[in-house]
Design a protein around this motif. Sequence first.
Motif, PDB file in Angstrom:
ATOM      1  N   GLY A 146       0.778  -1.226   0.000  1.00  0.00           N
ATOM      2  CA  GLY A 146       0.000   0.000   0.000  1.00  0.00           C
ATOM      3  C   GLY A 146       0.809   1.275   0.000  1.00  0.00           C
ATOM      4  N   ARG A 147       2.101   1.180  -0.221  1.00  0.00           N
ATOM      5  CA  ARG A 147       2.949   2.369  -0.218  1.00  0.00           C
ATOM      6  C   ARG A 147       3.783   2.405  -1.502  1.00  0.00           C
ATOM      7  N   ALA A 148       3.958   3.611  -2.048  1.00  0.00           N
ATOM      8  CA  ALA A 148       4.717   3.780  -3.295  1.00  0.00           C
ATOM      9  C   ALA A 148       6.135   4.233  -2.982  1.00  0.00           C
ATOM     10  N   TYR A 149       7.101   3.631  -3.670  1.00  0.00           N
ATOM     11  CA  TYR A 149       8.510   3.984  -3.527  1.00  0.00           C
ATOM     12  C   TYR A 149       9.076   4.306  -4.901  1.00  0.00           C
ATOM     13  N   THR A 150       9.868   5.354  -4.960  1.00  0.00           N
ATOM     14  CA  THR A 150      10.629   5.664  -6.168  1.00  0.00           C
ATOM     15  C   THR A 150      12.073   5.263  -5.916  1.00  0.00           C
ATOM     16  N   LEU A 151      12.607   4.406  -6.773  1.00  0.00           N
ATOM     17  CA  LEU A 151      13.940   3.847  -6.574  1.00  0.00           C
ATOM     18  C   LEU A 151      14.906   4.314  -7.651  1.00  0.00           C
ATOM     19  N   ASP A 152      16.138   4.528  -7.262  1.00  0.00           N
ATOM     20  CA  ASP A 152      17.245   4.700  -8.194  1.00  0.00           C
ATOM     21  C   ASP A 152      18.429   4.001  -7.557  1.00  0.00           C
ATOM     22  N   MET A 153      18.574   2.709  -7.857  1.00  0.00           N
ATOM     23  CA  MET A 153      19.536   1.860  -7.164  1.00  0.00           C
ATOM     24  C   MET A 153      20.513   1.216  -8.138  1.00  0.00           C
ATOM     25  N   ARG A 154      21.760   1.085  -7.680  1.00  0.00           N
ATOM     26  CA  ARG A 154      22.763   0.276  -8.377  1.00  0.00           C
ATOM     27  C   ARG A 154      23.056  -0.928  -7.496  1.00  0.00           C
ATOM     28  N   LEU A 155      22.967  -2.105  -8.088  1.00  0.00           N
ATOM     29  CA  LEU A 155      23.025  -3.331  -7.313  1.00  0.00           C
ATOM     30  C   LEU A 155      24.111  -4.263  -7.827  1.00  0.00           C
ATOM     31  N   LYS A 156      24.715  -4.981  -6.895  1.00  0.00           N
ATOM     32  CA  LYS A 156      25.641  -6.056  -7.237  1.00  0.00           C
ATOM     33  C   LYS A 156      25.479  -7.163  -6.194  1.00  0.00           C
ATOM     34  N   GLU A 157      26.215  -8.253  -6.382  1.00  0.00           N
ATOM     35  CA  GLU A 157      26.053  -9.399  -5.492  1.00  0.00           C
ATOM     36  C   GLU A 157      26.373  -9.043  -4.042  1.00  0.00           C
ATOM     37  N   GLN A 158      27.356  -8.164  -3.820  1.00  0.00           N
ATOM     38  CA  GLN A 158      27.798  -7.844  -2.469  1.00  0.00           C
ATOM     39  C   GLN A 158      26.957  -6.773  -1.788  1.00  0.00           C
ATOM     40  N   GLY A 159      26.060  -6.122  -2.514  1.00  0.00           N
ATOM     41  CA  GLY A 159      25.263  -5.070  -1.900  1.00  0.00           C
ATOM     42  C   GLY A 159      24.712  -4.113  -2.931  1.00  0.00           C
ATOM     43  N   GLY A 160      24.418  -2.896  -2.486  1.00  0.00           N
ATOM     44  CA  GLY A 160      23.852  -1.901  -3.394  1.00  0.00           C
ATOM     45  C   GLY A 160      23.877  -0.525  -2.782  1.00  0.00           C
ATOM     46  N   ILE A 161      23.678   0.472  -3.632  1.00  0.00           N
ATOM     47  CA  ILE A 161      23.663   1.862  -3.179  1.00  0.00           C
ATOM     48  C   ILE A 161      22.722   2.651  -4.070  1.00  0.00           C
ATOM     49  N   GLY A 162      22.050   3.634  -3.469  1.00  0.00           N
ATOM     50  CA  GLY A 162      21.159   4.475  -4.268  1.00  0.00           C
ATOM     51  C   GLY A 162      20.192   5.229  -3.389  1.00  0.00           C
ATOM     52  N   SER A 163      19.154   5.771  -4.023  1.00  0.00           N
ATOM     53  CA  SER A 163      18.196   6.603  -3.312  1.00  0.00           C
ATOM     54  C   SER A 163      16.798   6.014  -3.394  1.00  0.00           C
ATOM     55  N   VAL A 164      16.024   6.292  -2.352  1.00  0.00           N
ATOM     56  CA  VAL A 164      14.638   5.853  -2.270  1.00  0.00           C
ATOM     57  C   VAL A 164      13.808   7.053  -1.838  1.00  0.00           C
ATOM     58  N   THR A 165      12.670   7.259  -2.478  1.00  0.00           N
ATOM     59  CA  THR A 165      11.743   8.317  -2.079  1.00  0.00           C
ATOM     60  C   THR A 165      10.408   7.692  -1.714  1.00  0.00           C
ATOM     61  N   ALA A 166       9.906   8.052  -0.533  1.00  0.00           N
ATOM     62  CA  ALA A 166       8.614   7.556  -0.071  1.00  0.00           C
ATOM     63  C   ALA A 166       7.934   8.648   0.731  1.00  0.00           C
ATOM     64  N   GLN A 167       6.669   8.881   0.453  1.00  0.00           N
ATOM     65  CA  GLN A 167       5.869   9.879   1.162  1.00  0.00           C
ATOM     66  C   GLN A 167       6.552  11.249   1.186  1.00  0.00           C
ATOM     67  N   GLY A 168       7.159  11.600   0.059  1.00  0.00           N
ATOM     68  CA  GLY A 168       7.784  12.906  -0.073  1.00  0.00           C
ATOM     69  C   GLY A 168       9.150  13.031   0.562  1.00  0.00           C
ATOM     70  N   GLN A 169       9.665  11.979   1.179  1.00  0.00           N
ATOM     71  CA  GLN A 169      10.979  12.011   1.807  1.00  0.00           C
ATOM     72  C   GLN A 169      11.951  11.137   1.012  1.00  0.00           C
ATOM     73  N   THR A 170      13.126  11.686   0.748  1.00  0.00           N
ATOM     74  CA  THR A 170      14.162  10.945   0.019  1.00  0.00           C
ATOM     75  C   THR A 170      15.300  10.604   0.962  1.00  0.00           C
ATOM     76  N   PHE A 171      15.762   9.381   0.888  1.00  0.00           N
ATOM     77  CA  PHE A 171      16.906   8.942   1.701  1.00  0.00           C
ATOM     78  C   PHE A 171      17.781   8.016   0.870  1.00  0.00           C
ATOM     79  N   ARG A 172      19.009   7.864   1.318  1.00  0.00           N
ATOM     80  CA  ARG A 172      19.947   6.992   0.624  1.00  0.00           C
ATOM     81  C   ARG A 172      20.100   5.685   1.378  1.00  0.00           C
ATOM     82  N   LEU A 173      20.246   4.612   0.618  1.00  0.00           N
ATOM     83  CA  LEU A 173      20.504   3.303   1.187  1.00  0.00           C
ATOM     84  C   LEU A 173      21.853   2.800   0.700  1.00  0.00           C
ATOM     85  N   LEU A 174      22.576   2.163   1.580  1.00  0.00           N
ATOM     86  CA  LEU A 174      23.859   1.557   1.239  1.00  0.00           C
ATOM     87  C   LEU A 174      23.956   0.236   1.989  1.00  0.00           C
TER      88      LEU A 174
END
Length: 248
Positions: free
Chosen positions: A74-102
């Motif tokens: 029930g929630r929408a996410y906007t993703l811009d992620m780069r992924l590999k076997e060991q992990g990933g990095i990028g940004s996620v936006t949800a409910q108007g808030q953007t954060f980075r994941l690593l």
Amino acid sequence: MIPISQGRTRRATLAGAVCALLVAGTALTGCSEDPNEGTNGVGRLPADQIQSKAQKAAASVGTVRLHGTVETSGRAYTLDMRLKEQGGIGSVTAQGQTFRLLRVGQELFLKADAAFWGKGSGGGESDSKAADKLAAKYVKVPKDDPSYTKFIGFTDKNVLLSGLLTLHGELSTDGHHEQGGVRTVRVTGDDGAGGTLDVSLEGTPYPLRLVRAGEAGTLTFSAWGADFPLEKPSKDDTLDYGKQLPAS
């Protein structure tokens, strides 16, 4: 009486002109042209085999970039992620808030501004100070925190793609298209209601665009096999908050 040779020439010229008009007017390839000529050949396969080859191609390479929207729980996410076997990095936006994941290995870090952590939400001075402390740092997400389970899937190539690259319902092909300047063949589930998948006709048959069933988001895929650096943030840029993050 027109000689037979001239008649053949006129018929050939007329057929060529008709074919050219069809191609120019409707963007169709046809007549004597083979739309799969010069491609990797997957466009000639049944829809289920095209999907299977796209899934195998995605699994066979170590890295990918994905960009777009995903709706889940029930929630929408906007993703811009780069992924590999060991992990990933990028940004996620949800409910108007953007954060980075690593993610590096099993360690997950989250980086966001003070507003994400609750500053200005009326939580009091102590909450405001906590938000300031967390802001602009890579905060290590404890494995017992609900955020860990919620967000780690966005950084896991195998988990994410295995759940996305399967269409629902009866599969069929929906012609030749183009994505980012690359020729594709489109596969649909239940005539599009079960999702659509554009697969590259050039080189390896990677998936290039996915429209999820039930209007649950659209994703594009690029940079297949293109490596990128992935390492944990420096100690000066990292904050270990403890066993559980504050509510945000």
